[in-house]
Scaffold this motif. Sequence first.
Motif, PDB file in Angstrom:
ATOM      1  N   GLU A  17      35.583  34.476  48.613  1.00 51.13           N
ATOM      2  CA  GLU A  17      35.767  33.846  47.308  1.00 51.13           C
ATOM      3  C   GLU A  17      36.943  34.484  46.571  1.00 51.13           C
ATOM      4  N   HIS A  18      37.036  35.797  46.647  1.00 48.13           N
ATOM      5  CA  HIS A  18      38.129  36.522  45.993  1.00 48.13           C
ATOM      6  C   HIS A  18      39.468  36.098  46.587  1.00 48.13           C
ATOM      7  N   ASP A  19      39.530  36.019  47.912  1.00 46.59           N
ATOM      8  CA  ASP A  19      40.767  35.599  48.583  1.00 46.59           C
ATOM      9  C   ASP A  19      41.155  34.183  48.189  1.00 46.59           C
ATOM     10  N   SER A  21      40.349  32.669  45.393  1.00 45.73           N
ATOM     11  CA  SER A  21      40.783  32.711  43.994  1.00 45.73           C
ATOM     12  C   SER A  21      42.218  33.218  43.891  1.00 45.73           C
TER      13      SER A  21
END
Length: 57
Positions: A17-19, A21
């Motif tokens: 999810e971070h990647d 985003s």
Amino acid sequence: MFHCLRTLSAALALMREHDESLAAIRAAIDEVEASGEPQPFDSAAFLEEMHRRSALK
């Protein structure tokens, strides 16, 4: 052992999810940079246009 696997799986999901985003933020930055030099904003012309549009409804 199962608890560790669940924890690792959750951590990997958060990393994905971070990647995603970060990729979206980078794409937005690239789009802004590619749009050219900023133009001056004419607030009076903007308000006139908005009033004109609302009168057409």
